[in-house]
Design a protein around this motif. Structure first.
Motif, PDB file in Angstrom:
ATOM      1  N   UNK A  84      51.060  31.151  51.878  1.00  0.00           N
ATOM      2  CA  UNK A  84      50.521  32.505  51.992  1.00  0.00           C
ATOM      3  C   UNK A  84      50.602  33.232  50.656  1.00  0.00           C
ATOM      4  N   UNK A  85      51.719  33.056  49.956  1.00  0.00           N
ATOM      5  CA  UNK A  85      51.870  33.673  48.632  1.00  0.00           C
ATOM      6  C   UNK A  85      50.791  33.167  47.690  1.00  0.00           C
ATOM      7  N   UNK A  86      50.510  31.862  47.737  1.00  0.00           N
ATOM      8  CA  UNK A  86      49.484  31.290  46.872  1.00  0.00           C
ATOM      9  C   UNK A  86      48.107  31.866  47.188  1.00  0.00           C
ATOM     10  N   UNK A  87      47.803  32.001  48.483  1.00  0.00           N
ATOM     11  CA  UNK A  87      46.510  32.543  48.895  1.00  0.00           C
ATOM     12  C   UNK A  87      46.372  33.992  48.439  1.00  0.00           C
ATOM     13  N   UNK A  88      47.433  34.783  48.674  1.00  0.00           N
ATOM     14  CA  UNK A  88      47.398  36.191  48.280  1.00  0.00           C
ATOM     15  C   UNK A  88      47.250  36.347  46.773  1.00  0.00           C
ATOM     16  N   UNK A  89      47.836  35.412  46.036  1.00  0.00           N
ATOM     17  CA  UNK A  89      47.834  35.529  44.580  1.00  0.00           C
ATOM     18  C   UNK A  89      46.622  34.866  43.934  1.00  0.00           C
ATOM     19  N   UNK A  90      45.743  34.294  44.730  1.00  0.00           N
ATOM     20  CA  UNK A  90      44.573  33.637  44.167  1.00  0.00           C
ATOM     21  C   UNK A  90      43.283  34.145  44.820  1.00  0.00           C
ATOM     22  N   UNK A  91      43.009  33.697  46.030  1.00  0.00           N
ATOM     23  CA  UNK A  91      41.770  34.102  46.701  1.00  0.00           C
ATOM     24  C   UNK A  91      41.720  35.621  46.886  1.00  0.00           C
ATOM     25  N   UNK A  92      42.847  36.207  47.299  1.00  0.00           N
ATOM     26  CA  UNK A  92      42.886  37.655  47.486  1.00  0.00           C
ATOM     27  C   UNK A  92      42.622  38.402  46.195  1.00  0.00           C
ATOM     28  N   UNK A  93      43.208  37.916  45.099  1.00  0.00           N
ATOM     29  CA  UNK A  93      43.037  38.561  43.807  1.00  0.00           C
ATOM     30  C   UNK A  93      41.585  38.488  43.345  1.00  0.00           C
ATOM     31  N   UNK A  94      40.943  37.340  43.561  1.00  0.00           N
ATOM     32  CA  UNK A  94      39.539  37.188  43.187  1.00  0.00           C
ATOM     33  C   UNK A  94      38.664  38.163  43.980  1.00  0.00           C
ATOM     34  N   UNK A  95      38.902  38.237  45.285  1.00  0.00           N
ATOM     35  CA  UNK A  95      38.099  39.107  46.148  1.00  0.00           C
ATOM     36  C   UNK A  95      38.235  40.571  45.745  1.00  0.00           C
ATOM     37  N   UNK A 120      53.104  33.177  35.761  1.00  0.00           N
ATOM     38  CA  UNK A 120      51.969  33.162  34.829  1.00  0.00           C
ATOM     39  C   UNK A 120      51.149  34.441  34.959  1.00  0.00           C
ATOM     40  N   UNK A 121      50.906  34.858  36.200  1.00  0.00           N
ATOM     41  CA  UNK A 121      50.140  36.094  36.413  1.00  0.00           C
ATOM     42  C   UNK A 121      50.859  37.307  35.835  1.00  0.00           C
ATOM     43  N   UNK A 122      52.176  37.345  35.990  1.00  0.00           N
ATOM     44  CA  UNK A 122      52.915  38.511  35.512  1.00  0.00           C
ATOM     45  C   UNK A 122      53.008  38.524  33.985  1.00  0.00           C
ATOM     46  N   UNK A 123      53.100  37.349  33.377  1.00  0.00           N
ATOM     47  CA  UNK A 123      53.038  37.296  31.909  1.00  0.00           C
ATOM     48  C   UNK A 123      51.690  37.837  31.447  1.00  0.00           C
ATOM     49  N   UNK A 124      50.629  37.439  32.148  1.00  0.00           N
ATOM     50  CA  UNK A 124      49.313  37.973  31.826  1.00  0.00           C
ATOM     51  C   UNK A 124      49.233  39.466  32.035  1.00  0.00           C
ATOM     52  N   UNK A 125      49.972  39.956  33.036  1.00  0.00           N
ATOM     53  CA  UNK A 125      49.986  41.394  33.320  1.00  0.00           C
ATOM     54  C   UNK A 125      50.499  42.215  32.144  1.00  0.00           C
ATOM     55  N   UNK A 151      35.980  44.212  32.288  1.00  0.00           N
ATOM     56  CA  UNK A 151      36.520  43.137  31.452  1.00  0.00           C
ATOM     57  C   UNK A 151      37.816  42.580  32.041  1.00  0.00           C
ATOM     58  N   UNK A 152      38.678  43.466  32.528  1.00  0.00           N
ATOM     59  CA  UNK A 152      39.928  43.031  33.158  1.00  0.00           C
ATOM     60  C   UNK A 152      39.630  42.220  34.411  1.00  0.00           C
ATOM     61  N   UNK A 153      38.696  42.690  35.225  1.00  0.00           N
ATOM     62  CA  UNK A 153      38.341  41.987  36.454  1.00  0.00           C
ATOM     63  C   UNK A 153      37.816  40.590  36.190  1.00  0.00           C
ATOM     64  N   UNK A 154      36.938  40.462  35.200  1.00  0.00           N
ATOM     65  CA  UNK A 154      36.389  39.145  34.841  1.00  0.00           C
ATOM     66  C   UNK A 154      37.502  38.226  34.358  1.00  0.00           C
ATOM     67  N   UNK A 155      38.397  38.757  33.539  1.00  0.00           N
ATOM     68  CA  UNK A 155      39.525  37.943  33.049  1.00  0.00           C
ATOM     69  C   UNK A 155      40.419  37.481  34.204  1.00  0.00           C
ATOM     70  N   UNK A 156      40.707  38.368  35.147  1.00  0.00           N
ATOM     71  CA  UNK A 156      41.563  38.009  36.287  1.00  0.00           C
ATOM     72  C   UNK A 156      40.933  36.897  37.115  1.00  0.00           C
ATOM     73  N   UNK A 157      39.632  36.990  37.355  1.00  0.00           N
ATOM     74  CA  UNK A 157      38.938  35.958  38.131  1.00  0.00           C
ATOM     75  C   UNK A 157      39.000  34.621  37.398  1.00  0.00           C
ATOM     76  N   UNK A 158      38.706  34.627  36.113  1.00  0.00           N
ATOM     77  CA  UNK A 158      38.721  33.390  35.314  1.00  0.00           C
ATOM     78  C   UNK A 158      40.110  32.770  35.286  1.00  0.00           C
ATOM     79  N   UNK A 159      41.136  33.579  35.031  1.00  0.00           N
ATOM     80  CA  UNK A 159      42.502  33.058  34.935  1.00  0.00           C
ATOM     81  C   UNK A 159      42.979  32.494  36.272  1.00  0.00           C
ATOM     82  N   UNK A 160      42.609  33.148  37.363  1.00  0.00           N
ATOM     83  CA  UNK A 160      43.024  32.688  38.687  1.00  0.00           C
ATOM     84  C   UNK A 160      42.358  31.370  39.054  1.00  0.00           C
ATOM     85  N   UNK A 161      41.050  31.273  38.822  1.00  0.00           N
ATOM     86  CA  UNK A 161      40.332  30.028  39.112  1.00  0.00           C
ATOM     87  C   UNK A 161      40.891  28.881  38.277  1.00  0.00           C
TER      88      UNK A 161
END
Length: 199
Positions: free
Chosen positions: A68-79, A136-141, A170-180
């Motif tokens: 669930x954590x993985x889903x929330x931190x990936x698919x949810x973030x992209x959406x 990794x996401x928080x380092x990016x944050x 720009x932030x949104x595009x970067x988040x989608x790319x990094x998550x994928x």
């Protein structure tokens, strides 16, 4: 196990402060870039809470909470990122007055706090893919939180509100790319997480 739970709880607590501060600041200052960063931190917040529960509950439940954590931190973030990009485009077409100093100050504080969360998670980041993805996401944050700073500064210097939604896009595009990219790299581990009790 006790050490991991303690560090995850501490990281979640600090991340809560970041998320609440950015969302309140974004609403008050009409800053889409700050809200975008706040939503990103909220995604990490949900993941941190699920990871904490994964190390607290029995093994079968812990695997489900990791997944669930993985889903929330990936698919949810992209959406969420796609939705906020759409909102930012709307703000470009119909500009909203942004109070420049709010994203500037809030972004700086968020970057410092995100660095603190990353430092908390550093010693346990290699325990499994779920914690590593969150780390990794928080380092990016840390760097992404500087985006509202740039947006606020540009608004203050030029008086043009359009910079805030542009930075948000720009932030949104970067988040989608990094998550994928991370999903592709750790797909098997994220879908079939290890038993945290075995770590």
């Amino acid at each position: 196990m006790a050490k991991v739970r303690k560090l995850l709880a501490l990281a979640a607590g600090l991340n809560t402060i970041i998320f609440v501060g950015e969302m309140l600041g974004g609403a008050e200052g009409h800053s889409t870039s700050l809200i975008m960063d706040g939503v990103h931190n909220f995604s990490d917040e949900l993941a941190l809470v699920c990871l904490f529960l994964a190390y607290l509950l029995p093994v079968t439940m812990s695997r489900n909470f990791q997944r669930l954590a993985n889903v929330l931190n990936s698919i949810g973030l992209i959406s969420i990122s796609v939705f906020l990009i759409w909102q930012s485009v709307n703000n470009i077409i119909h500009p909203v007055p942004t109070i420049g100093y709010i994203p500037l100050i809030a972004g700086l504080l968020a970057a410092i706090a995100n660095w603190g969360v990353a430092r908390i998670l550093y010693s346990i980041k290699d325990r499994n893919a779920a914690i590593r993805l969150t780390y990794i996401h928080i380092v990016g944050d840390v760097y992404v939180s500087l985006a509202p700073v740039v947006a606020g500064l540009l608004v203050l210097l030029t008086g043009k509100y359009i910079f805030d939604p542009i930075i948000a896009i720009l932030v949104g595009v970067w988040l989608i790319w990094a998550t994928i990219k991370e999903i592709a790299h750790s797909h098997d581990e994220l879908i079939w997480p290890e038993h945290v009790a075995d770590q």
